[in-house]
Design a protein around this motif. Structure first.
Motif, PDB file in Angstrom:
ATOM      1  N   VAL A  33       0.841  -1.199   0.000  1.00 24.60           N
ATOM      2  CA  VAL A  33       0.000   0.000   0.000  1.00 24.60           C
ATOM      3  C   VAL A  33       0.874   1.246   0.000  1.00 24.60           C
ATOM      4  N   GLU A  34       1.908   1.248   0.817  1.00 27.49           N
ATOM      5  CA  GLU A  34       2.812   2.404   0.880  1.00 27.49           C
ATOM      6  C   GLU A  34       3.465   2.662  -0.480  1.00 27.49           C
ATOM      7  N   ARG A  35       3.888   1.606  -1.146  1.00 31.19           N
ATOM      8  CA  ARG A  35       4.514   1.741  -2.466  1.00 31.19           C
ATOM      9  C   ARG A  35       3.512   2.277  -3.483  1.00 31.19           C
ATOM     10  N   GLU A  39       3.817   5.866  -5.431  1.00 32.42           N
ATOM     11  CA  GLU A  39       3.803   5.947  -6.892  1.00 32.42           C
ATOM     12  C   GLU A  39       2.639   6.805  -7.392  1.00 32.42           C
ATOM     13  N   ALA A  40       1.512   6.732  -6.715  1.00 34.33           N
ATOM     14  CA  ALA A  40       0.357   7.548  -7.106  1.00 34.33           C
ATOM     15  C   ALA A  40       0.652   9.028  -6.899  1.00 34.33           C
ATOM     16  N   LEU A  41       1.292   9.362  -5.786  1.00 34.50           N
ATOM     17  CA  LEU A  41       1.632  10.761  -5.523  1.00 34.50           C
ATOM     18  C   LEU A  41       2.656  11.269  -6.530  1.00 34.50           C
ATOM     19  N   GLU A  42       3.586  10.419  -6.908  1.00 32.68           N
ATOM     20  CA  GLU A  42       4.554  10.809  -7.938  1.00 32.68           C
ATOM     21  C   GLU A  42       3.843  11.059  -9.267  1.00 32.68           C
ATOM     22  N   ALA A  43       2.896  10.212  -9.603  1.00 35.47           N
ATOM     23  CA  ALA A  43       2.149  10.381 -10.855  1.00 35.47           C
ATOM     24  C   ALA A  43       1.320  11.661 -10.829  1.00 35.47           C
TER      25      ALA A  43
END
Length: 80
Positions: A33-35, A39-43
């Motif tokens: 979940v953390e990963r 990745e979602a925040l980076e996107a």
């Protein structure tokens, strides 16, 4: 009275219900979940706080940010 959609009766329309035998349930670990959130925040090109503020305002900076909020908030039961 019969109901039709695009000239077809309801019985003729395709069914989009999932076959129970084809449903796969995935149990995510906290690390997974953390990963995914990272990745979602980076996107979305923003921080968690910025994304939460966009959601609270109801105005996202992009379609990607809106979609990433949907993902992030669905993984976090404490999300606003």
């Amino acid at each position: 009275m019969s109901v039709t959609v695009e000239g077809r009766s309801l019985d003729e329309l395709p069914s989009y219900a999932a076959d129970p035998d084809e449903i796969e349930v995935v149990d995510l670990s906290g690390e997974d979940v953390e990963r995914i959130v990272t990745e979602a925040l980076e996107a979305a090109e923003c921080t968690r706080a910025e994304l939460e503020q966009q959601a609270a305002d109801g105005e996202f900076t992009s379609e990607v940010a809106r979609r990433m909020w949907f993902l992030v908030s669905s993984l976090d039961p404490n999300a606003p």
